[in-house]
Design an enzyme around this catalytic site. Sequence first.
Site, PDB file in Angstrom:
ATOM      1  N   HIS A 123     -10.424 -16.406  -1.619  1.00  0.00           N
ATOM      2  CA  HIS A 123      -9.497 -15.541  -2.349  1.00  0.00           C
ATOM      3  C   HIS A 123      -9.890 -14.089  -2.055  1.00  0.00           C
ATOM      4  CE1 HIS A 123      -7.801 -13.583  -5.977  1.00  0.00           C
ATOM      5  NE2 HIS A 123      -7.046 -14.648  -6.127  1.00  0.00           N
ATOM      6  N   CYS A 364      -3.063 -14.443  -2.783  1.00  0.00           N
ATOM      7  CA  CYS A 364      -4.280 -13.616  -2.639  1.00  0.00           C
ATOM      8  C   CYS A 364      -5.231 -14.233  -1.635  1.00  0.00           C
ATOM      9  CB  CYS A 364      -4.977 -13.397  -3.977  1.00  0.00           C
ATOM     10  SG  CYS A 364      -4.000 -12.465  -5.134  1.00  0.00           S
TER      11      CYS A 364
HETATM   12  N1  PLP Z   1     -11.130 -16.843  -6.895  1.00  0.00           N
HETATM   13  C1  PLP Z   1     -10.227 -17.800  -6.817  1.00  0.00           C
HETATM   14  C2  PLP Z   1     -10.493 -19.013  -5.984  1.00  0.00           C
HETATM   15  C3  PLP Z   1      -9.025 -17.671  -7.529  1.00  0.00           C
HETATM   16  O1  PLP Z   1      -8.097 -18.637  -7.451  1.00  0.00           O
HETATM   17  C4  PLP Z   1      -8.804 -16.518  -8.314  1.00  0.00           C
HETATM   18  C5  PLP Z   1      -7.527 -16.330  -9.036  1.00  0.00           C
HETATM   19  O2  PLP Z   1      -6.499 -16.782  -8.619  1.00  0.00           O
HETATM   20  C6  PLP Z   1      -9.799 -15.553  -8.363  1.00  0.00           C
HETATM   21  C7  PLP Z   1     -10.953 -15.750  -7.659  1.00  0.00           C
HETATM   22  C8  PLP Z   1      -9.643 -14.317  -9.199  1.00  0.00           C
HETATM   23  O3  PLP Z   1      -9.655 -14.633 -10.533  1.00  0.00           O
HETATM   24  P1  PLP Z   1      -9.295 -13.543 -11.640  1.00  0.00           P
HETATM   25  O4  PLP Z   1      -7.981 -12.945 -11.238  1.00  0.00           O
HETATM   26  O5  PLP Z   1      -9.227 -14.302 -12.900  1.00  0.00           O
HETATM   27  O6  PLP Z   1     -10.400 -12.524 -11.618  1.00  0.00           O
END
Ligand code: PLP
Length: 406
Positions: A123, A364
């Site tokens: 991500h 993302c």
């Molecule tokens: N990492 C992964 C694998 C995710 O799916 C997400 C959110 O979609 C994030 C990090 C980021 O999470 P947050 O937006 O809650 O900080």
Amino acid sequence: MSFDVERIRKEFPVLDQEIHGKPLAFLDSAASSQKPRAVIDAISALYSRDYANIHRGVYELSQRATRAFEASREKTRRFIGAAEAKEIVFVRGTTEAINLVAQSFGRENVGEGDEILITHMEHHSNIVPWQMLCREKGAVLRVAPIDDRGALDMEAFASLLSDRTRIVAVSHVSNALGTVNPVEEIVRLSHERGVPVLLDGAQAVPHQRVDVAALDCDFYAFSSHKLFGPSGIGVLYGKKELLEAMPPWQGGGEMILSVTFEDTVYNEIPHKFEAGTPDIGGVVGFGAALDWVEEVGYDAIHAHEQELLEYGTEALLSVPGVRIIGTAPGKAAVLSFVMDDAHPHDIGTILDGEGVAVRTGHHCAQPVMARFGVPATARASLAVYNNQRDLDALVRGLHKVREVLT
Ligand code: PLP
């Protein structure tokens, strides 16, 4: 007793409504899950009876709020199998947890020519903080490749670990593909070279039990809002010795023991990393979400989701022109797909008209999209409250997409 999804659904008031005249089929839980009544009630109860700022007040309300807040920390410790509550740092979410590690641990331990190892399925929040650190320090970001199913190439991963690797940062479960990474193996290989490992658990904790002691990872990051809790709250787990050695990354109230204009003595962990008034209601609601998950049980959650995943995969593939992106064995309940002659955004809009909520876009994870040669996908992601009707509505909607667009 067999799993009763209808009973679970009744605990989520938001699911009981029509969208554009059709029953809501909510299939976007990987972006954020819906909240059970127990979480909504816990937040409401705090603000109705027990709210005040925490840690500083000697009066009863402040003590109650502090107890509720710290009880959530202890619940979190138990939930992920951490040794001590002080290893649990409350942050805004996974993104903030990773930035904290990059800016605190990273700035101290990564220098010019050093390497940070991630994977091709991360991500953006597990890419950009490391890129920023690399730019600042003259370090190099290394990326382990994935295969055509979306599984990590472990041989390549092992060969990319080098004497210059200072940290490995890998998603436990991929949000765009559903791939579950072999994190035990990743930790073992990294530790053999003395390299600490951060696991991005944002997409793991909603689906499976996580035991940080068994994993032996050094940092574990996840968000409350994907785990049936409120948004704006998340967790950074860190091994005590690492957290204690790391400098604070934000200054302010709560993270200090004493301040003069000449010098400041920092507080102990975890408070050293929790500057300012936190989201008190969010943390209390998060504690209620953890209780709720424990009550339902991961065995039931996992079995139900895997059954639905199988049903949904077959149903999706029955629609002409649909191709699933992310087919790694043992994957989590995420169905990313593309459809001939239909842009994912159009798919999402037409499905919305049918009451079906899916995510469309790059999720993302633009490098993942580039790897599979698509600009975007549509993604149906499942949670414990989904049922076969939701997937049937998705498939009906996709037939409508075909009628309209192809
Ligand atoms: N990492 C992964 C694998 C995710 O799916 C997400 C959110 O979609 C994030 C990090 C980021 O999470 P947050 O937006 O809650 O900080």
